[in-house]
Design a protein around this motif. Sequence first.
Motif, mmCIF file in Angstrom:
data_model
loop_
_atom_site.group_PDB
_atom_site.id
_atom_site.type_symbol
_atom_site.label_atom_id
_atom_site.label_comp_id
_atom_site.label_asym_id
_atom_site.label_seq_id
_atom_site.Cartn_x
_atom_site.Cartn_y
_atom_site.Cartn_z
ATOM 1 N N ALA A 1 0.855 -1.189 0.000
ATOM 2 C CA ALA A 1 0.000 0.000 0.000
ATOM 3 C C ALA A 1 0.890 1.238 0.000
ATOM 4 O O ALA A 1 1.596 1.507 0.962
ATOM 5 N N VAL A 2 0.855 1.960 -1.114
ATOM 6 C CA VAL A 2 1.718 3.121 -1.302
ATOM 7 C C VAL A 2 0.936 4.232 -1.990
ATOM 8 O O VAL A 2 0.250 3.982 -2.984
ATOM 9 N N LEU A 3 1.030 5.434 -1.449
ATOM 10 C CA LEU A 3 0.515 6.593 -2.175
ATOM 11 C C LEU A 3 1.719 7.200 -2.893
ATOM 12 O O LEU A 3 2.589 7.806 -2.263
ATOM 13 N N LYS A 4 1.790 6.997 -4.194
ATOM 14 C CA LYS A 4 2.983 7.383 -4.946
ATOM 15 C C LYS A 4 2.941 8.881 -5.288
ATOM 16 O O LYS A 4 1.984 9.379 -5.869
ATOM 17 N N TRP A 5 4.016 9.546 -4.925
ATOM 18 C CA TRP A 5 4.134 10.981 -5.175
ATOM 19 C C TRP A 5 4.720 11.182 -6.576
ATOM 20 O O TRP A 5 5.927 11.275 -6.750
ATOM 21 N N THR A 6 3.843 11.239 -7.558
ATOM 22 C CA THR A 6 4.281 11.351 -8.946
ATOM 23 C C THR A 6 4.782 12.750 -9.285
ATOM 24 O O THR A 6 5.445 12.939 -10.311
ATOM 25 N N GLY A 7 4.442 13.722 -8.448
ATOM 26 C CA GLY A 7 4.808 15.108 -8.730
ATOM 27 C C GLY A 7 3.820 15.807 -9.631
ATOM 28 O O GLY A 7 3.963 16.997 -9.925
ATOM 29 N N LEU B 1 -0.263 15.425 -6.330
ATOM 30 C CA LEU B 1 0.577 14.324 -5.851
ATOM 31 C C LEU B 1 2.038 14.754 -5.714
ATOM 32 O O LEU B 1 2.950 14.186 -6.308
ATOM 33 N N VAL B 2 2.234 15.784 -4.920
ATOM 34 C CA VAL B 2 3.578 16.280 -4.602
ATOM 35 C C VAL B 2 3.882 15.896 -3.165
ATOM 36 O O VAL B 2 3.080 16.140 -2.256
#
Length: 505
Positions: free
Chosen positions: A254-260, A264-265
């Motif tokens: 379970a990961v909230l990916k910080w794509t930028g 999502l920063v």
Amino acid sequence: MKRIIYKLSLAAVLISMIVTSCTKDFEEINTNPNNSPEALPQQLLPPALISTMGYLQLRNRNFNNELMQVTVDASDAEGKVFRYDFRSNWADYLYNGLYSELTNIKDVYKNAHEKDSMTYKGISLICQSWMYSILSDTYGDVPYSQSNLAKEQGIFEPVFDSQKEIYLDIFEKLEEANTILSSGAPTLVMTSADPIYAGNPALWRKFGNSLYLRLLLRVAHKSDVSAEVIAKIQDMLGASASKYPLINSVAESAVLKWTGEGALVSPLMSVRAQDYSSPAIAEFFIKNLVSWNDPRIDIPTWGGGTANRWRIAPSQGAYVGVPSGYAPGENPVKRSYFYSTTSALTLMNDAMTGLIFPYAEIRFIKAELMVKGIITGNAGTEYLNGVNAGIQYWLPAWPTANTTTYLTDADIQWDDAYTEEQKMAMVHLQKYYALFLVDMQQWFEYRRTGLPVLPKGAGLRNGGVMPARMTYPVYVQSTNPTNYKLAVAAQGPDVISTQVWWQKP
């Protein structure tokens, strides 16, 4: 004069007709039939999750990491967390943040229509369980059954539920979520509205059950619930394993990916670069990695372009930390620290720092249960797989075959001849590194097990004992005085040394 009166009367009639025409069926005419009058789950879920992760990651950085000897914010000033000394206002940030977002997470459940949004209901129940468990593990008894009901029911002074009651109800929520997400109901979860699993109900179900297992283990030693809890663990991992699927690979973590992109920063980007690199790396954290020749820091032996994924700065060609808990006046020299350059890959902008539940944790949970004889199996295999998963999370190209060599070279390979105490120490030292950046789970696990064994400096406060909780925010004493006093009477003094329910004998 008559003509003037006539004109005024006519104008009044016309105005009356216009007003009547404008107000008649106003609500019906001005309601967009394509829009809902309430916020939709897909509108509520992403910002609530992103905001929640912001609170958790920043408290991980400046609270958990200081207590658990990942970093040392070196200073002789009062209120330094690494000395087990922190002011009461530290309590406000996480308490306020998670409760504010729980309103949105609960609205996801409430606004999900029964026939077409059952998946959102399951997701909401899992997120509520995750957030309430962190609140309770941080503070102890907290508002639960009456929380976030000010608007809906006019409850402005909620009762504080006991931690035992909270845990038991969380277990019911996770059971319900597992049932919902296994029902095959239409999902209708937009990919863009789910920054963790992109609308995949099967993966949410695995996360919910993995969270369930984490929390069951946390209270499995409590005599008043142990028989029921242990039976549940054995059932989940035995006869009913197919009914309770768990996270089963690094990719399913379970990961909230910080794509930028967009919102999502990473919240770590809100920290000034000089502040981010200011804390020193703690001696305990870095010394183990160096002695193991660990591939997650820049050790040339393993090679590869993804070395030093944790972006730790060497000092004069070596990785050297500061001893945590040092006495005022000792003033050790800062050497290694976490890089803060945002133009290159650092932990500040790394997409993978939004870690909620790593796959490695499942393997270490199973290893512990096997060591304790609660379930059968090969604890050494689980230990090996846990270490491997912990490395592969950060270095996806890491060959599984390398892990055996890594453990042997570092002299931390499994030995069935070890005592239970030795095996538990091995499992929890590796679990400590697998839980790096995961909210405050390192702290929770240390309070449960006393592991890993952390060195104690001469400057520690609180009698040299790891804080057992955060105090309640000071304002709660004036805004909810009756229930605050009842909570303190039931749990114990509102101080950092008061143990929460699952810590007490």
